[in-house]
Design a protein around this motif. Structure first.
Motif, PDB file in Angstrom:
ATOM      1  N   MET A 143      12.761  29.515  18.112  1.00 18.46           N
ATOM      2  CA  MET A 143      11.592  28.974  17.416  1.00 18.46           C
ATOM      3  C   MET A 143      11.863  28.875  15.920  1.00 18.46           C
ATOM      4  N   GLN A 144      12.442  29.905  15.334  1.00 16.47           N
ATOM      5  CA  GLN A 144      12.747  29.869  13.900  1.00 16.47           C
ATOM      6  C   GLN A 144      13.723  28.739  13.577  1.00 16.47           C
ATOM      7  N   GLY A 145      14.752  28.609  14.401  1.00 16.81           N
ATOM      8  CA  GLY A 145      15.740  27.564  14.179  1.00 16.81           C
ATOM      9  C   GLY A 145      15.168  26.178  14.386  1.00 16.81           C
ATOM     10  N   MET A 146      14.299  26.031  15.379  1.00 18.98           N
ATOM     11  CA  MET A 146      13.725  24.715  15.664  1.00 18.98           C
ATOM     12  C   MET A 146      12.757  24.285  14.561  1.00 18.98           C
ATOM     13  N   ILE A 147      12.119  25.248  13.900  1.00 15.63           N
ATOM     14  CA  ILE A 147      11.264  24.902  12.756  1.00 15.63           C
ATOM     15  C   ILE A 147      12.108  24.262  11.659  1.00 15.63           C
ATOM     16  N   MET A 148      13.250  24.875  11.370  1.00 19.41           N
ATOM     17  CA  MET A 148      14.158  24.317  10.362  1.00 19.41           C
ATOM     18  C   MET A 148      14.681  22.957  10.818  1.00 19.41           C
ATOM     19  N   HIS A 149      15.015  22.845  12.087  1.00 18.07           N
ATOM     20  CA  HIS A 149      15.550  21.604  12.647  1.00 18.07           C
ATOM     21  C   HIS A 149      14.519  20.483  12.523  1.00 18.07           C
ATOM     22  N   HIS A 150      13.288  20.769  12.937  1.00 17.22           N
ATOM     23  CA  HIS A 150      12.217  19.778  12.846  1.00 17.22           C
ATOM     24  C   HIS A 150      11.963  19.402  11.388  1.00 17.22           C
ATOM     25  N   GLY A 151      12.114  20.385  10.481  1.00 14.93           N
ATOM     26  CA  GLY A 151      11.852  20.116   9.078  1.00 14.93           C
ATOM     27  C   GLY A 151      12.728  19.002   8.537  1.00 14.93           C
ATOM     28  N   GLN A 152      13.990  18.967   8.962  1.00 11.10           N
ATOM     29  CA  GLN A 152      14.870  17.898   8.487  1.00 11.10           C
ATOM     30  C   GLN A 152      14.456  16.543   9.078  1.00 11.10           C
ATOM     31  N   ALA A 153      14.018  16.543  10.331  1.00 13.72           N
ATOM     32  CA  ALA A 153      13.570  15.285  10.944  1.00 13.72           C
ATOM     33  C   ALA A 153      12.361  14.728  10.207  1.00 13.72           C
ATOM     34  N   VAL A 154      11.434  15.611   9.834  1.00  6.40           N
ATOM     35  CA  VAL A 154      10.255  15.179   9.078  1.00  6.40           C
ATOM     36  C   VAL A 154      10.677  14.639   7.709  1.00  6.40           C
ATOM     37  N   GLU A 155      11.667  15.273   7.095  1.00 12.30           N
ATOM     38  CA  GLU A 155      12.187  14.802   5.807  1.00 12.30           C
ATOM     39  C   GLU A 155      12.798  13.407   5.960  1.00 12.30           C
ATOM     40  N   MET A 156      13.488  13.174   7.052  1.00 13.17           N
ATOM     41  CA  MET A 156      14.098  11.864   7.286  1.00 13.17           C
ATOM     42  C   MET A 156      13.037  10.786   7.464  1.00 13.17           C
ATOM     43  N   THR A 157      12.000  11.087   8.251  1.00 12.50           N
ATOM     44  CA  THR A 157      10.962  10.078   8.499  1.00 12.50           C
ATOM     45  C   THR A 157      10.145   9.799   7.240  1.00 12.50           C
ATOM     46  N   ALA A 158      10.068  10.773   6.329  1.00  9.32           N
ATOM     47  CA  ALA A 158       9.295  10.575   5.096  1.00  9.32           C
ATOM     48  C   ALA A 158       9.935   9.520   4.192  1.00  9.32           C
ATOM     49  N   LEU A 159      11.217   9.231   4.407  1.00  7.68           N
ATOM     50  CA  LEU A 159      11.913   8.222   3.600  1.00  7.68           C
ATOM     51  C   LEU A 159      11.586   6.793   4.041  1.00  7.68           C
ATOM     52  N   ILE A 160      11.122   6.637   5.258  1.00  2.00           N
ATOM     53  CA  ILE A 160      10.957   5.299   5.845  1.00  2.00           C
ATOM     54  C   ILE A 160      10.064   4.365   5.027  1.00  2.00           C
ATOM     55  N   PRO A 161       8.848   4.757   4.634  1.00  2.00           N
ATOM     56  CA  PRO A 161       7.960   3.811   3.940  1.00  2.00           C
ATOM     57  C   PRO A 161       8.566   3.173   2.694  1.00  2.00           C
ATOM     58  N   SER A 162       9.406   3.907   1.975  1.00  2.00           N
ATOM     59  CA  SER A 162       9.981   3.373   0.733  1.00  2.00           C
ATOM     60  C   SER A 162      11.388   2.810   0.901  1.00  2.00           C
ATOM     61  N   HIS A 163      11.914   2.836   2.112  1.00  2.00           N
ATOM     62  CA  HIS A 163      13.304   2.401   2.296  1.00  2.00           C
ATOM     63  C   HIS A 163      13.484   1.230   3.271  1.00  2.00           C
ATOM     64  N   THR A 164      12.459   0.898   4.049  1.00  2.00           N
ATOM     65  CA  THR A 164      12.605  -0.213   4.992  1.00  2.00           C
ATOM     66  C   THR A 164      11.256  -0.845   5.293  1.00  2.00           C
ATOM     67  N   GLU A 165      11.312  -2.141   5.613  1.00  2.00           N
ATOM     68  CA  GLU A 165      10.105  -2.879   6.010  1.00  2.00           C
ATOM     69  C   GLU A 165      10.087  -3.105   7.523  1.00  2.00           C
ATOM     70  N   ASN A 166      11.085  -2.605   8.222  1.00  2.00           N
ATOM     71  CA  ASN A 166      11.192  -2.806   9.668  1.00  2.00           C
ATOM     72  C   ASN A 166      10.010  -2.130  10.384  1.00  2.00           C
ATOM     73  N   LYS A 167       9.205  -2.948  11.065  1.00  2.00           N
ATOM     74  CA  LYS A 167       7.994  -2.423  11.711  1.00  2.00           C
ATOM     75  C   LYS A 167       8.317  -1.456  12.849  1.00  2.00           C
ATOM     76  N   GLU A 168       9.385  -1.744  13.595  1.00  2.00           N
ATOM     77  CA  GLU A 168       9.755  -0.856  14.701  1.00  2.00           C
ATOM     78  C   GLU A 168      10.199   0.508  14.176  1.00  2.00           C
ATOM     79  N   ILE A 169      10.985   0.505  13.112  1.00  2.00           N
ATOM     80  CA  ILE A 169      11.437   1.760  12.518  1.00  2.00           C
ATOM     81  C   ILE A 169      10.238   2.530  11.968  1.00  2.00           C
ATOM     82  N   ARG A 170       9.338   1.812  11.312  1.00  3.86           N
ATOM     83  CA  ARG A 170       8.156   2.462  10.744  1.00  3.86           C
ATOM     84  C   ARG A 170       7.288   3.095  11.835  1.00  3.86           C
ATOM     85  N   SER A 171       7.094   2.372  12.940  1.00  3.04           N
ATOM     86  CA  SER A 171       6.278   2.891  14.033  1.00  3.04           C
ATOM     87  C   SER A 171       6.938   4.109  14.689  1.00  3.04           C
ATOM     88  N   LEU A 172       8.239   3.992  14.950  1.00  6.75           N
ATOM     89  CA  LEU A 172       8.971   5.103  15.558  1.00  6.75           C
ATOM     90  C   LEU A 172       8.975   6.317  14.631  1.00  6.75           C
TER      91      LEU A 172
END
Length: 228
Positions: A69-98
């Motif tokens: 659980m502790q490790g997965m929190i850290m793991h998920h944290g990086q995924a959330v950080e990656m998705t936070a970049l999407i709005p300012s880095h791409t206009e692709n609607k499929e990427i934004r939705s995913l």
């Protein structure tokens, strides 16, 4: 006739009295057999049928459960950080939705994992470096810990931050596939550890995470094929 009837009735009473000790045995034999007990298997493994005499016992919490659980929190944290970049880095609607779907689901799962740990009196963070990005992970002895499966390196994250448009889309999809595959490895390691993964809430969470991320990997692989 009356005398014979009384005698006959007395004979019945005697027979009934003699039969009393064995009555419970007959009653037990007449009852339907108990339903079988089914033990769910880990992801990818079949369930097992246990004897009807099996009694439920509360599983002891494994240290592997806590570290997962502790490790997965850290793991998920990086995924959330990656998705936070999407709005300012791409206009692709499929990427934004995913990305929105992944970001929201993993943020919710992080809240669940933190509640699970706090309810059991366990710390949320595995190491001090979890609260200090950029610091190397250390184990209890102070030695560097190997990177968790699937985690993007600092170079990969920096390349993702610097990219935009179609290049960002490609790096995001390949990076998130790598990241999701790492989570699948973590789930497998949990269930491969003796005595781990028996907590009902943790079992349901890990199984659902495994199924969800496998499905998302398939979606992202298809999106990559369309871009080629």
């Amino acid at each position: 006739m009356a005398t014979r009837f009384v005698a006959f009735g007395g004979w019945l009473s005697a027979v009934a009295l003699c039969s009393v000790p064995s009555a419970p045995v007959h009653a037990q034999q007449a009852q339907p057999s108990s339903a079988p007990v089914v033990q769910p298997g880990a992801p990818g493994t079949p369930s097992r049928r246990l004897p009807s005499s099996t009694t439920a016992t509360a599983p002891q919490r494994s240290q592997a459960d806590v570290e997962f659980m502790q490790g997965m929190i850290m793991h998920h944290g990086q995924a959330v950080e990656m998705t936070a970049l999407i709005p300012s880095h791409t206009e692709n609607k499929e990427i934004r939705s995913l990305g929105a779907r992944i970001g929201l689901s993993q943020a919710d799962e992080m809240k669940f994992m933190k509640r699970w740990l706090r309810a059991r009196g366990e710390p949320v963070a595995m190491t001090m470096s979890a609260a200090m990005p950029g610091m190397p992970d250390m184990d209890r002895s102070g030695s560097p810990m190997p990177a968790m499966p699937g985690m993007l390196t600092s170079k990969q994250m920096e390349a993702l931050r610097q990219a935009s448009g179609a290049e960002f889309d490609r790096l995001f999809l390949t990076g998130m596939i790598q990241h999701h595959n790492g989570a699948l490895v973590m789930v497998k390691q949990l269930f491969d550890t003796p005595g781990a993964g028996q907590d009902a809430e943790l079992f349901d969470f890990a199984t659902d995470a495994d199924n969800t991320q496998r499905a998302e990997i398939g979606i992202m692989q298809d999106m990559l094929k369309e871009k080629r």
